[in-house]
Design an enzyme around this catalytic site. Structure first.
Site, PDB file in Angstrom:
ATOM      1  N   GLU A 164       0.806  -1.231   0.000  1.00  0.00           N
ATOM      2  CA  GLU A 164       0.000   0.000   0.000  1.00  0.00           C
ATOM      3  C   GLU A 164       0.835   1.276   0.000  1.00  0.00           C
ATOM      4  OE1 GLU A 164      -2.939  -0.061   3.130  1.00  0.00           O
ATOM      5  OE2 GLU A 164      -3.983  -1.787   2.266  1.00  0.00           O
ATOM      6  N   GLU A 345      -5.398  -8.760   0.773  1.00  0.00           N
ATOM      7  CA  GLU A 345      -6.087  -8.389   2.022  1.00  0.00           C
ATOM      8  C   GLU A 345      -7.549  -8.100   1.739  1.00  0.00           C
ATOM      9  OE1 GLU A 345      -4.418  -5.166   4.379  1.00  0.00           O
ATOM     10  OE2 GLU A 345      -2.362  -5.828   3.985  1.00  0.00           O
TER      11      GLU A 345
HETATM   12  C1  FCB Z   1      -4.308  -2.238   5.483  1.00  0.00           C
HETATM   13  C2  FCB Z   1      -2.931  -2.608   5.955  1.00  0.00           C
HETATM   14  C3  FCB Z   1      -2.912  -3.669   7.005  1.00  0.00           C
HETATM   15  C4  FCB Z   1      -4.046  -3.538   7.982  1.00  0.00           C
HETATM   16  C5  FCB Z   1      -5.364  -3.368   7.277  1.00  0.00           C
HETATM   17  C6  FCB Z   1      -6.547  -3.236   8.185  1.00  0.00           C
HETATM   18  O1  FCB Z   1      -4.309  -0.928   5.062  1.00  0.00           O
HETATM   19  O2  FCB Z   1      -2.146  -3.031   4.874  1.00  0.00           O
HETATM   20  O3  FCB Z   1      -1.657  -3.641   7.616  1.00  0.00           O
HETATM   21  O4  FCB Z   1      -3.789  -2.538   8.887  1.00  0.00           O
HETATM   22  O5  FCB Z   1      -5.312  -2.256   6.438  1.00  0.00           O
END
Ligand code: FCB
Length: 439
Positions: A164, A345
């Site tokens: 990110e 994620e």
């Molecule tokens: C993302 C991050 C991860 C976690 C989630 C909830 O932005 O990559 O580390 O904090 O959000």
């Protein structure tokens, strides 16, 4: 409803990151990172929490591997802490740091779980920050050196470069809510360029030195929408899409920054001056996989303000909108189709408390996951090349500025004694993984 079947070779996994789960920040020669520094300042993190104890994975990785095996996971996405490998960000590797990851990777292999490693999940060695951090072009070169060390040391096929970059730019440099805690658009977009450069340089190293392995970025993509159908809102949504998505995707996939976004950036940052000849060739080094992190859409009104049109989660930035998962995958399939996608994620924080019987009934998380997997399934049916999915997170952990107050795990962690309790969502996910079906 008929069960939704996923492809037989679909990869199911869970994700974490080093600073969030490892703890042990002062052990075996690990150097300080920007997050140690940031979290030590009162007021920066809720309740004064820090990365210690995290989920103590540095000591409990064996137990966690068993936990993953018990859930039937195919893949574990974790991150390597740069300051464990190079305590000051440069120079000779710290063997003890590398040994830890080697033990982790070997343990996963014994249980038939594939490792997927992120090289940078925000824990920049503090000494590099002292030399200018991501505003300093040299940090990108140092990152490539670090990547080379880690590639050589660990037998891992799939790699992610930067986690990110947008969150570093936005939260770290524009809003000041994450390390290094700046509120300066001028510096933010210079950092953006160097983060992408670092991604490109590390990708080149892998391709030159380790054929057959794969690499890509892990991008949090936010589908953007106008909150009404005025031309102003449509225009604002297009602008927002530039900042959320195109300014990362276009240079990586196409070798240029989107002109409209670059114009806007140039009004507030000297970023353009830092784009040197050849940089965009480096940044557009062909990637092999695209890590996609999807949590939330962004709706904006005619003045460009974010508007929430759906239920919010405990995290105030997270608007629950499973359609967004479909939309972002469909968009990638249309505009950036060249590589397979891995969902790196997706998840939800809920206020989880074990019941008197010890069970953690996190129905909210189950329905969130179910709805997002349903949307992902539909996107796959419509041609999206998604080969795997990682839930965020395997474990409750240090949620950055929110400390331990937000629990994203499918496994509950009791921070008093580090006991793990698979939540109902973990047991539900295990069935999905085992059957390859959503019922
Ligand atoms: C993302 C991050 C991860 C976690 C989630 C909830 O932005 O990559 O580390 O904090 O959000």
């Amino acid at each position: 409803m008929n069960a939704l079947r996923f492809p037989d070779d679909f990869v199911w996994g869970a994700a974490t990151s080093a600073y969030q789960v490892e703890g042990a920040t002062g052990e075996d020669g690990r150097g300080p990172s920007v997050w140690d520094t940031f979290a030590a300042v009162p007021g920066n993190v809720k309740d004064g929490d820090t990365g210690d104890p995290g989920a103590d994975q540095y000591h409990r990785y064996g137990e966690d591997i068993e936990l993953m095996a018990g859930l039937g996971l195919d893949s574990y996405r974790f991150s390597v802490a740069w300051p464990r490998v190079q305590p000051t960000g440069t120079g000779k590797p710290n063997q003890k740091g590398l040994d830890y990851y080697r033990r982790l990777v070997d343990g996963l292999a014994e249980r038939g779980i594939r490792p997927m490693a992120t090289l940078f999940h925000w824990d920049l060695p503090q000494e590099l920050q002292d030399r200018g951090g991501w505003e300093n072009r040299d940090t990108a070169a140092r990152f490539a050196d670090y990547a080379e060390i880690v590639f050589d040391a660990l037998p891992i096929r799939d790699w992610l470069t930067i986690n990110e970059p947008k969150t570093v730019v936005e939260c770290g440099y524009r809003f000041g809510s994450h390390a290094p805690g700046f509120t300066d658009d001028g510096r933010a977009f210079v950092a953006l360029h160097h983060l992408l450069l670092a991604h490109g340089l590390a990708s080149q190293v892998l391709h030159e030195q380790h054929r057959g392995r794969r690499i890509g970025p892990a991008l949090n993509l936010h589908p953007t929408y106008p909150s009404d159908d005025t031309p102003e809102a449509l225009e604002a949504a297009r602008h927002q899409d530039g900042l959320e998505n195109r300014v990362y995707l276009d240079p990586i996939f196409k070798g240029f920054y989107p002109e409209d976004t670059l114009r806007w950036i140039s009004e507030r940052s000297p970023m353009r001056e830092h784009i040197l000849e050849g940089d965009l060739v480096t940044i557009s080094e062909p990637i092999d996989i695209l890590g996609v992190q999807y949590y939330t859409p962004v709706f904006v009104d005619g003045s460009g303000e974010r508007v929430f049109l759906h239920e919010k989660a405990q995290a105030d930035w997270l608007e629950i909108y499973p359609e967004g998962m479909y939309d972002i995958l469909a968009r990638l399939t249309r505009d950036y189709p060249s590589v397979p996608i891995v969902i790196t994620e997706n998840g939800l924080p809920t206020l989880d408390v074990p019941g008197p019987d010890g069970r953690v009934r996190d129905e909210g998380r189950i329905s969130y996951l179910r709805d997002h997997l349903t949307a992902m399934h539909r996107a796959i049916g419509d041609g999206a090349r998604v080969e795997g999915y990682h839930v965020w997170s395997l474990l409750d952990n240090f949620e950055w500025a929110e400390g331990y107050s937000q629990r994203f795990g499918i496994v509950y962690v009791d921070y008093e004694n580090q006991r793990r309790i698979p939540k109902d969502s973990a047991l539900w996910f295990r069935e999905v993984v085992k059957s390859g079906e959503l019922r």
